[in-house]
Write a protein that holds these residues in place. Structure first.
Motif, short mmCIF file in Angstrom:
data_model
loop_
_atom_site.label_atom_id
_atom_site.label_comp_id
_atom_site.label_asym_id
_atom_site.label_seq_id
_atom_site.Cartn_x
_atom_site.Cartn_y
_atom_site.Cartn_z
N GLY A 191 0.81 -1.21 0.00
CA GLY A 191 0.00 0.00 0.00
C GLY A 191 0.84 1.26 0.00
O GLY A 191 2.05 1.24 0.17
N HIS A 192 0.15 2.38 -0.17
CA HIS A 192 0.78 3.67 -0.34
C HIS A 192 1.06 4.35 1.00
O HIS A 192 0.57 3.92 2.04
N ALA A 193 1.81 5.45 0.93
CA ALA A 193 2.01 6.30 2.11
C ALA A 193 0.72 7.06 2.40
O ALA A 193 -0.11 7.29 1.51
N PHE A 194 0.54 7.46 3.67
CA PHE A 194 -0.67 8.19 4.04
C PHE A 194 -0.41 9.01 5.29
O PHE A 194 0.62 8.86 5.97
N THR A 195 -1.37 9.89 5.60
CA THR A 195 -1.28 10.73 6.80
C THR A 195 -2.06 10.07 7.93
O THR A 195 -3.22 9.70 7.76
#
Length: 323
Positions: free
Chosen positions: A234-238
């Protein structure tokens, strides 16, 4: 829900090289008091802190006899692609170093009513079985251990496994000598009240369980422990921690748990760090999770009320948690 668990300060009293990649660490209290009791298959979380403030927390199986509580022994394999904890233990920890640990927890206990115990290990997955062997010997129980490893660098604690008290119950499969586990043949030996236990690389665990299930072995008779967490896809996120309002950037390939711990942003803990035990379950306030754990049911995952900090991620760009 996530919580700050009891911690015990310990000192490293001995370090022994078992193979070029595996070291055994002996841990004891300064005052000499006994450590908490444990049973075969138990693990502890070892917490480390570097000079620059880096923090690591890894789970390690307890190796010794459960009756010996003046110290704990753990085996640590150097993992180049790990989160840094094993490298810290190998490169920075010395005799006299101080660490803090969680109390023992057991997610891989022996079944009390089994007629016979079939143990299958691969690589560093031998470690939980070392305490199992002490317990089985004390019970005068019927058991067999089958241990596969790639080569001498990956075959740990072979001297202990060769002890006469095992009476031929331990079978070794060094891959560099062309020896291989015959899983269908081992599973075929299981009788109605026998139980099977497996620990090691994911491929070995999956193959063993698939073979047993195909042979009709009931789930209640199958036991396994995974050392590796689900891959951080999965991607990076806040990530937003609602109680403090703090925002953190969770990189692709890094878990929520590791991100929080490295930033010292909240008191969180995970006993297994593999999405199995549920100790780091945390409430979702906003956003949705990509669930990668083995703890929540399919219905609970679909409800999007909680997630496991150690393995799960955000589906979107932002996730708010009750921390």
């Amino acid at each position: 829900m996530a919580q700050d668990l009891e911690r015990m300060d310990v000192r490293v009293t001995d370090i022994t090289s078992i193979t070029p990649l595996v070291k055994r660490f002996t841990l004891a209290r300064d005052d000499g008091r006994p450590l908490p009791a444990f049973t075969g298959g138990s693990h502890i979380n070892v917490h480390m802190e570097g000079e620059a403030g880096q923090r690591y927390s890894n789970a390690y199986s307890l190796l010794g006899a459960p009756a010996e509580l003046q110290h704990y022994r753990i085996g640590v394999q150097l993992e180049v692609q790990g989160n840094g904890g094993s490298a810290f233990m190998h490169q920075r920890v010395q005799v006299g170093s101080r660490l803090w640990i969680s109390p023992p927890n057991n997610l891989f206990a022996l079944h009390a009513e089994a007629d016979r115990h079939l143990l299958i290990a691969g690589g560093i997955g031998i470690t939980p079985f070392l305490a199992h062997l002490h317990e089985l010997h004390a019970r005068v129980a019927d058991y067999e251990l089958h241990y596969a490893f790639r080569n001498t660098e990956r075959g740990a604690f072979l001297d202990e496994l060769a002890e006469a008290r095992h009476g031929g119950r331990v079978h070794l499969y060094p891959g560099h000598e062309g020896k291989r586990l015959d899983l269908p043949a081992l599973v075929a030996q299981l009788q109605a009240r026998d139980h099977l236990y497996v620990c090691g690389p994911p491929a070995l665990i999956d193959a063993t369980l698939a073979t047993a299930r195909a042979a009709g072995i009931a789930e209640a008779r199958l036991h396994w422990e995974r050392f590796s967490a689900a891959p951080q896809v999965g991607h990076a996120f806040t990530l937003v921690l609602a109680k403090s309002g703090r925002e953190l950037h969770v990189e692709a390939g890094t878990s929520i748990l590791t991100t929080i711990q490295r930033a010292r942003a909240a008191p969180v803990e995970s006993l297994c760090r593999a999405g199995i035990c549920g100790s780091c379950e945390t409430r979702i306030l906003e956003g949705e999770a990509l669930h990668l754990d083995q703890y929540l049911s399919d219905d609970e995952k679909a409800a999007q009320r909680t997630l496991m900090l150690c393995v799960s991620r955000a589906l979107g760009e932002r996730l708010v948690l009750d921390l």
